[in-house]
Write an enzyme that holds these catalytic residues in place. Structure first.
Site, PDB file in Angstrom:
ATOM      1  N   ARG A   1     -10.461  23.780  59.948  1.00  0.00           N
ATOM      2  CA  ARG A   1      -9.974  22.899  58.882  1.00  0.00           C
ATOM      3  C   ARG A   1      -9.516  23.684  57.650  1.00  0.00           C
ATOM      4  O   ARG A   1      -8.691  23.203  56.871  1.00  0.00           O
ATOM      5  CB  ARG A   1     -11.063  21.876  58.492  1.00  0.00           C
TER       6      ARG A   1
ATOM      7  N   HIS B   1      -4.679  26.725  43.440  1.00  0.00           N
ATOM      8  CA  HIS B   1      -5.794  26.303  42.585  1.00  0.00           C
ATOM      9  C   HIS B   1      -5.962  27.247  41.400  1.00  0.00           C
ATOM     10  O   HIS B   1      -6.288  26.821  40.287  1.00  0.00           O
ATOM     11  CB  HIS B   1      -7.097  26.245  43.389  1.00  0.00           C
TER      12      HIS B   1
ATOM     13  N   ASN C   1      -5.936  24.626  53.713  1.00  0.00           N
ATOM     14  CA  ASN C   1      -5.894  25.237  52.389  1.00  0.00           C
ATOM     15  C   ASN C   1      -4.745  26.234  52.237  1.00  0.00           C
ATOM     16  O   ASN C   1      -4.688  26.957  51.247  1.00  0.00           O
ATOM     17  CB  ASN C   1      -7.220  25.948  52.093  1.00  0.00           C
TER      18      ASN C   1
ATOM     19  N   HIS D   1      -0.674  19.434  41.045  1.00  0.00           N
ATOM     20  CA  HIS D   1      -1.291  20.061  42.216  1.00  0.00           C
ATOM     21  C   HIS D   1      -0.261  20.516  43.271  1.00  0.00           C
ATOM     22  O   HIS D   1      -0.269  21.671  43.697  1.00  0.00           O
ATOM     23  CB  HIS D   1      -2.306  19.094  42.832  1.00  0.00           C
TER      24      HIS D   1
ATOM     25  N   HIS E   1      -3.369  27.051  48.892  1.00  0.00           N
ATOM     26  CA  HIS E   1      -4.240  26.448  47.885  1.00  0.00           C
ATOM     27  C   HIS E   1      -5.085  27.445  47.104  1.00  0.00           C
ATOM     28  O   HIS E   1      -5.512  27.135  46.001  1.00  0.00           O
ATOM     29  CB  HIS E   1      -5.152  25.397  48.532  1.00  0.00           C
TER      30      HIS E   1
ATOM     31  N   GLU F   1     -15.245  21.413  58.021  1.00  0.00           N
ATOM     32  CA  GLU F   1     -14.687  22.707  57.633  1.00  0.00           C
ATOM     33  C   GLU F   1     -15.603  23.882  57.924  1.00  0.00           C
ATOM     34  O   GLU F   1     -15.975  24.643  57.033  1.00  0.00           O
ATOM     35  CB  GLU F   1     -14.254  22.697  56.155  1.00  0.00           C
TER      36      GLU F   1
ATOM     37  N   LYS G   1      -2.917  16.030  60.048  1.00  0.00           N
ATOM     38  CA  LYS G   1      -4.200  16.117  59.352  1.00  0.00           C
ATOM     39  C   LYS G   1      -5.318  15.563  60.231  1.00  0.00           C
ATOM     40  O   LYS G   1      -6.408  16.133  60.307  1.00  0.00           O
ATOM     41  CB  LYS G   1      -4.140  15.383  58.014  1.00  0.00           C
TER      42      LYS G   1
ATOM     43  N   ARG H   1     -26.441   5.320  48.588  1.00  0.00           N
ATOM     44  CA  ARG H   1     -26.451   6.361  49.636  1.00  0.00           C
ATOM     45  C   ARG H   1     -25.310   6.215  50.634  1.00  0.00           C
ATOM     46  O   ARG H   1     -25.418   6.643  51.775  1.00  0.00           O
ATOM     47  CB  ARG H   1     -27.786   6.389  50.378  1.00  0.00           C
TER      48      ARG H   1
ATOM     49  N   GLU I   1       2.941  19.207  50.304  1.00  0.00           N
ATOM     50  CA  GLU I   1       1.822  19.128  51.266  1.00  0.00           C
ATOM     51  C   GLU I   1       2.343  18.776  52.666  1.00  0.00           C
ATOM     52  O   GLU I   1       1.778  19.195  53.679  1.00  0.00           O
ATOM     53  CB  GLU I   1       0.794  18.083  50.821  1.00  0.00           C
TER      54      GLU I   1
ATOM     55  N   LYS J   1     -12.712  14.164  52.622  1.00  0.00           N
ATOM     56  CA  LYS J   1     -13.166  15.067  51.551  1.00  0.00           C
ATOM     57  C   LYS J   1     -13.047  14.328  50.235  1.00  0.00           C
ATOM     58  O   LYS J   1     -11.970  13.838  49.892  1.00  0.00           O
ATOM     59  CB  LYS J   1     -12.297  16.317  51.498  1.00  0.00           C
TER      60      LYS J   1
HETATM   61  N1  LIG Z   1      -9.508  15.022  49.349  1.00  0.00           N
HETATM   62  C1  LIG Z   1      -8.576  15.784  49.856  1.00  0.00           C
HETATM   63  O1  LIG Z   1      -8.600  16.131  51.034  1.00  0.00           O
HETATM   64  C2  LIG Z   1      -7.463  16.219  48.969  1.00  0.00           C
HETATM   65  C3  LIG Z   1      -6.331  16.812  49.527  1.00  0.00           C
HETATM   66  C4  LIG Z   1      -5.281  17.143  48.702  1.00  0.00           C
HETATM   67  C5  LIG Z   1      -5.360  16.893  47.339  1.00  0.00           C
HETATM   68  N2  LIG Z   1      -6.476  16.333  46.822  1.00  0.00           N
HETATM   69  C6  LIG Z   1      -6.565  16.042  45.391  1.00  0.00           C
HETATM   70  O2  LIG Z   1      -5.578  15.077  45.053  1.00  0.00           O
HETATM   71  C7  LIG Z   1      -5.300  15.185  43.666  1.00  0.00           C
HETATM   72  C8  LIG Z   1      -3.817  15.084  43.433  1.00  0.00           C
HETATM   73  O3  LIG Z   1      -3.376  13.818  43.887  1.00  0.00           O
HETATM   74  P1  LIG Z   1      -2.037  13.166  43.327  1.00  0.00           P
HETATM   75  O4  LIG Z   1      -0.973  14.179  43.325  1.00  0.00           O
HETATM   76  O5  LIG Z   1      -1.846  11.899  44.021  1.00  0.00           O
HETATM   77  O6  LIG Z   1      -2.383  12.976  41.772  1.00  0.00           O
HETATM   78  P2  LIG Z   1      -2.680  11.647  40.913  1.00  0.00           P
HETATM   79  O7  LIG Z   1      -3.688  10.809  41.555  1.00  0.00           O
HETATM   80  O8  LIG Z   1      -2.939  12.156  39.543  1.00  0.00           O
HETATM   81  O9  LIG Z   1      -1.288  10.875  40.936  1.00  0.00           O
HETATM   82  C9  LIG Z   1      -0.168  11.488  40.342  1.00  0.00           C
HETATM   83  C10 LIG Z   1       0.418  10.605  39.241  1.00  0.00           C
HETATM   84  O10 LIG Z   1       1.195   9.584  39.849  1.00  0.00           O
HETATM   85  C11 LIG Z   1       0.785   8.302  39.385  1.00  0.00           C
HETATM   86  N3  LIG Z   1       1.014   7.385  40.488  1.00  0.00           N
HETATM   87  C12 LIG Z   1       0.367   7.356  41.674  1.00  0.00           C
HETATM   88  N4  LIG Z   1       0.945   6.483  42.480  1.00  0.00           N
HETATM   89  C13 LIG Z   1       1.981   5.928  41.812  1.00  0.00           C
HETATM   90  C14 LIG Z   1       2.984   4.978  42.138  1.00  0.00           C
HETATM   91  N5  LIG Z   1       3.075   4.443  43.353  1.00  0.00           N
HETATM   92  N6  LIG Z   1       3.885   4.631  41.188  1.00  0.00           N
HETATM   93  C15 LIG Z   1       3.844   5.213  39.961  1.00  0.00           C
HETATM   94  N7  LIG Z   1       2.949   6.136  39.618  1.00  0.00           N
HETATM   95  C16 LIG Z   1       2.031   6.507  40.527  1.00  0.00           C
HETATM   96  C17 LIG Z   1      -0.631   8.481  38.956  1.00  0.00           C
HETATM   97  O11 LIG Z   1      -1.000   7.536  37.992  1.00  0.00           O
HETATM   98  C18 LIG Z   1      -0.600   9.901  38.377  1.00  0.00           C
HETATM   99  O12 LIG Z   1      -0.120   9.863  37.058  1.00  0.00           O
HETATM  100  C19 LIG Z   1      -5.882  16.500  43.215  1.00  0.00           C
HETATM  101  O13 LIG Z   1      -7.020  16.245  42.441  1.00  0.00           O
HETATM  102  C20 LIG Z   1      -6.270  17.196  44.508  1.00  0.00           C
HETATM  103  O14 LIG Z   1      -7.384  18.042  44.351  1.00  0.00           O
HETATM  104  C21 LIG Z   1      -7.515  15.988  47.610  1.00  0.00           C
HETATM  105 ZN   LIG Z   2      -3.505  19.999  48.316  1.00  0.00          ZN
END
Ligand SMILES: NC(=O)c1ccc[n+]([C@@H]2O[C@H](COP(=O)([O-])OP(=O)(O)OC[C@H]3O[C@@H](n4cnc5c(N)ncnc54)[C@H](O)[C@@H]3O)[C@@H](O)[C@H]2O)c1
Ligand SMILES: [Zn+2]
Length: 377
Positions: free
Chosen positions: A249, A260, A253, A275, A256, A245, A235, A130, A194, A152
């Site tokens: 907040r 998306h 987006n 993304h 997005h 949100e 942020k 939990r 971003e 999030k």
């Molecule tokens: N929670 C939130 O508020 C929020 C906000 C924005 C995005 N997101 C989410 O984040 C995700 C995208 O994140 P992302 O772009 O980091 O994708 P990801 O986690 O897939 O990382 C991108 C790629 O880079 C590689 N990688 C990461 N760090 C590395 C490093 N230092 N050296 C070499 N390779 C590395 C990973 O293995 C992957 O292949 C999406 O799912 C999106 O929905 C969430």
């Molecule tokens: Zn995003």
């Protein structure tokens, strides 16, 4: 905080959420100091590191060493890399692994990776026992400026992105800017989209600064730390004002809703669109759509597109490789997106650079005819 730990090129931002306030530490070499940083805030904690195979190859051993030096016990779970990992079966697996390690509620799950790992790990931490503590150690630029901050968490389902999850704040965020050197150029640019987003929401000066200094941000060093810290501050401000949100907040987006839909349209195939690239195209579309509604000048949309083009980001639907579904299918993806309330489309629109706002009564017919105009078919 021990000021002696601070170096000139390190920055700290606090997310002010009362009893759940936490620090974001930004700078090079933080993985090597992670054990000390964690012990200082979570004394006696045991940990499970969740990471992906790409990140593990570079940073799992250094993190484990750093934890060991601080006498923090850890176990590790390595998942496949990529957006497709954000799904229920992996959540179940990680939950079982965390329980196998006999971690208790006060122990911590450490998310070592990009946004995929951060979102999935945070969700696991939010539901196992939990709600366990968790620490974000974001390794992609996107995760350092966005997903690791704000609480999030979640996963994707067949219905779309991020449709299942919880709000669960980390206890600490350690953004080691040195690890970005192994990130691919493409992923770095995606995270940069971003960063630009914060300028376009309500910080026009930051956007202008990025237009002038983006090469320094890409090169690394103090400009990179500064830009990441500014993004985290932006942020943190939004999250502090509207954690769950209910209104403000939603500005995060920006770009997005279109983004998306494009991600869904490419089946979340990271080879075609990641993304941040979807966000770049979506942000340009949001500015063009605002211009079409006579809310903003088309020159602003042009300025945004020019900046994304300068750094090598895609800006048009036509920039996505391969065949895309027709506009009405894109429209279905938009309608399925969570930013739909009682049938009306909620969009982040803009009156100009740094003047974004939440519009919750956008007619879907307008969106569809705009998409028909922009679709490359
Ligand atoms: N929670 C939130 O508020 C929020 C906000 C924005 C995005 N997101 C989410 O984040 C995700 C995208 O994140 P992302 O772009 O980091 O994708 P990801 O986690 O897939 O990382 C991108 C790629 O880079 C590689 N990688 C990461 N760090 C590395 C490093 N230092 N050296 C070499 N390779 C590395 C990973 O293995 C992957 O292949 C999406 O799912 C999106 O929905 C969430
Ligand atoms: Zn995003």
């Amino acid at each position: 905080m021990n000021m002696a730990d601070q170096t000139a090129d390190e920055a700290r931002v606090t997310v002010p959420l009362g009893a759940r306030a936490y620090d974001i530490v930004i700078g090079p070499g933080l993985i090597g100091r992670a054990g000390a940083e964690i012990t200082a805030r979570l004394p006696g904690v045991r940990t499970a590191i969740v990471t992906d195979e790409n990140v593990a190859a570079h940073y799992l051993a250094p993190l484990q060493d750093s934890l060991r030096e601080a006498s923090i016990k850890s176990t590790a779970v390595i998942l496949p890399a990529g957006e497709k990992t954000k799904r229920f079966d992996h959540v179940m697996q990680v939950c079982e692994d965390v329980l196998d390690a006999r971690l208790e509620r006060g122990d911590a799950v450490l998310a070592l990776g990009g946004g995929v790992i951060g979102d999935l790990t945070g969700f696991v931490a939010g539901i196992v026992r939990r709600g366990m503590r968790f620490v974000q150690i974001p390794t992609s630029l996107l995760a350092q400026v966005d997903s690791s901050v704000g609480g999030k968490t979640g996963i994707n389902t067949a219905h779309g992105k991020n449709l299942v999850g919880v709000f669960h704040q980390p206890a600490l965020v350690l953004a080691d800017t040195g690890v970005l050197d192994t990130l691919s150029d493409r992923e770095f640019r995606a995270g940069y989209a971003e960063m630009v987003k914060y300028g376009l929401i309500d910080r026009p000066d930051f956007f202008a600064w990025l237009e002038g200094h983006w090469r320094d941000v890409f090169a690394g060093g103090p400009a990179r730390v500064r830009a990441i810290a500014q993004s985290c501050q932006a942020k943190a401000d939004v999250v502090a004002a509207d954690e769950h949100e209910h209104g403000h907040r939603a500005l995060l987006n920006l770009g997005h809703t279109f983004g998306h839909a494009l991600e869904a349209a490419t089946g979340y195939d990271g080879k075609r669109l990641v993304h941040g690239e979807g966000v770049a195209i979506g942000t340009v579309l949001a500015h063009q759509f605002s211009a079409r509604l006579n809310l903003a000048s088309p020159d602003d949309a042009q300025r945004v597109a020019a900046h994304f083009q300068a750094v090598g980001l895609p800006t048009r639907i036509a920039d996505i490789e391969g065949v895309l579904p027709p506009p009405d299918i894109l429209m279905n993806h938009i309608a399925q997106d969570k930013k739909v309330k009682k049938g009306k489309l909620t969009f982040i629109l803009t009156r100009g650079i740094g003047q974004s706002f939440v519009a919750d009564d956008v007619p879907s017919s307008e969106v569809l005819s705009f998409l028909k105009e922009k679709h490359p078919q």
